[in-house]
Write an enzyme that holds these catalytic residues in place. Sequence first.
Site, mmCIF file in Angstrom:
data_model
loop_
_atom_site.group_PDB
_atom_site.id
_atom_site.type_symbol
_atom_site.label_atom_id
_atom_site.label_comp_id
_atom_site.label_asym_id
_atom_site.label_seq_id
_atom_site.Cartn_x
_atom_site.Cartn_y
_atom_site.Cartn_z
ATOM 1 N N LYS A 176 9.819 24.889 70.832
ATOM 2 C CA LYS A 176 10.451 25.963 71.585
ATOM 3 C C LYS A 176 11.970 25.944 71.564
ATOM 4 C CE LYS A 176 8.581 27.024 75.592
ATOM 5 N NZ LYS A 176 8.113 28.430 75.403
ATOM 6 N N TYR A 225 12.938 40.006 77.928
ATOM 7 C CA TYR A 225 11.634 39.343 77.951
ATOM 8 C C TYR A 225 10.919 39.625 79.271
ATOM 9 C CZ TYR A 225 8.378 35.616 79.106
ATOM 10 O OH TYR A 225 7.288 34.921 79.548
ATOM 11 N N GLY A 264 -0.181 34.938 73.383
ATOM 12 C CA GLY A 264 0.797 35.198 72.338
ATOM 13 C C GLY A 264 1.903 36.134 72.813
ATOM 14 N N ALA A 265 3.143 35.773 72.553
ATOM 15 C CA ALA A 265 4.283 36.592 72.979
ATOM 16 C C ALA A 265 5.565 36.027 72.405
ATOM 17 C CB ALA A 265 4.388 36.630 74.508
ATOM 18 N N SER A 296 4.610 36.666 83.570
ATOM 19 C CA SER A 296 5.658 35.664 83.727
ATOM 20 C C SER A 296 6.322 35.795 85.090
ATOM 21 C CB SER A 296 6.720 35.837 82.638
ATOM 22 O OG SER A 296 7.833 34.993 82.869
#
Length: 325
Positions: free
Chosen positions: A181, A140, A74-75, A114
């Site tokens: 998305k 991010y 989750g992010a 990431s």
Amino acid sequence: MIVVTGGAGMIGSMIAWHLNENLNRDDVVVADRFEHADQWQNICHRKLANLLDKDELPAWLASGTKIDAIIHMGAISATTERDFNKLLATNIRYSQHLWNWCAEHDVPFLYASSAATYGDGEMGYQDDHDIDSLRPLNGYGYSKHYFDQWALRCQREGRPCPPRWYGFKYFNVYGPNEYHKGRMASVAFHTFNQVRERGRMKLFRSHREGYADGMQMRDFVYVKDAAKATSHFISSPAESGLYNIGTGKARAFLDLASAVMRSMDRLPDIEFIDTPEDLQGKYQYFTEANVSKLRRAGYNSDFMELEDGVADYVRNYLLQEDSYC
């Protein structure tokens, strides 16, 4: 029980798929925040032990149910998010809470970092723990980088840590269940829609010497492979730390778009446009995972070639009436 946060997102829902279909586990608990009207379809084919809103998870964990692992996907994953307070609350504070819970209850913790933490790639793509010199290109990426630094500091200083923990630096993931998305969906998905609607695909021109238009390079990894590699660490005795998840082979955006069109039985037809202003200076021109550490951790499965992954995605999902996995 295995808890998957962000389990209605792209990678999270495909981890749930892999657990169900390939590992024969139906003791999967999904926690997420359903912010898109059709996002429930990412999990409608799954066998789940429970389904929770992300804010319900702390109380549910306090109920004493035995947990084998928390897989925290989750992010806020939008590279264009400008409100860093949102990134702080979701990508850092919520992650720290789950880390601390796993440390207290002796539960393995697997989380999504990431490849955006590597910034423009000047420092390379080696998933060692000497990361303080990395310079992400957006909020991010920094939020993920900060949590990586915090986790490593906890380990280095002897502060409470989960018994095993793994942060996965996912490279450019594409595949089914990314449909919510929007702009952040893969170029594969955008190519399919643009070709179906207009008969051609728009790719960004190169604004950097040494890169021809469409020849910006990425390590494109099929989401089924990303899910499989992640799940390897549930019961793996591998050393805790950061791990790249990618194919180890950079390919051009032109290759990806062309593969999508061929999988649609179309001849490649591509138009080049300027990179949007909000992405200029924050756009990676080359990414390629070093996967030697992943291999040393015992993950020996092959990653799908770009053309094979695209063909599976297009023919078995995007062209089907029900495109969800």
